[in-house]
Design an enzyme around this catalytic site. Sequence first.
Site: not given
Length: 282
Positions: A57, A130, A170
């Site tokens: 990321e 995301k 994440c």
Amino acid sequence: MSPAHSAPLPATPAAGAFRIAAIQTVSGPDVTQNVEVVAGLVAGAADAGARLVALPEYFPLITADEQAKVRIREQEGNGLLQTFLADLAQRHGVWLVAGTIPLVAEADDKVRNSTLVFDDQGRRVARYDKIHLFGFQRGEERYDESATIEAGGEVCVFDSPVGRVGLSVCYDLRFPELFRAMREVDLIILPAAFTYTTGRAHWEVLLRARAIENQCYVMAPAQGGRHPSGRVTWGHTMIIDPWGEVLACQDEGPGVVLADLDPARIASVRESLPALRHRCLG
């Protein structure tokens, strides 16, 4: 640079298996410098026989200036970062899961934190934005991704030479319903920039849980170290097998983490413990 902890790999994968690679970086505010580091690491992964390579990321940029990512955002299908990634995949003949880059959002002052996937010909074949945006506050340590990032809303699964792959990023790691929505996949990829605080507490246990409950490989390329901005990321880029065993890990510093994905291992785990078939809800 900390060495990767892993069992020695043969020169080539066993019959039917596929070599995969996770890249770890410690990105700073200089985009050019960051992509040069990535280019060298991807080249090393390809030389080691990897067919699919994943970046962490925020690989192009980590800085204390939260508006910097807005200033370098790109339209999907057009931009220097996307050109670089497509060329990199084609040059080395690898499938490249390109960490995250900032793409244009609906809001003028925000970005989508987007994972793009390029095949070995440099064609973009998948995109994941995301979904879960990180928020954390403890003492002086504070993060609020929603200030500059616009959340996505769609699950992304794609077919690749190494099998069926599900994408996440994440903070998504903490939401198991996302991974259940992928249904049966062979590999979950989770680019990350976990903080040192949360990573030390939860990173490995959550990654191993996702591998165990979905009975698939998990590959988590991460940012790992002290960044020029002063931020410290946890690192510990790792690849985990469907039984929850950590096959390879690098604690901190730039590097390449390699392992072999074996479809026979997935089949064996699912046959001996058919938990996916025993699901009663969802």
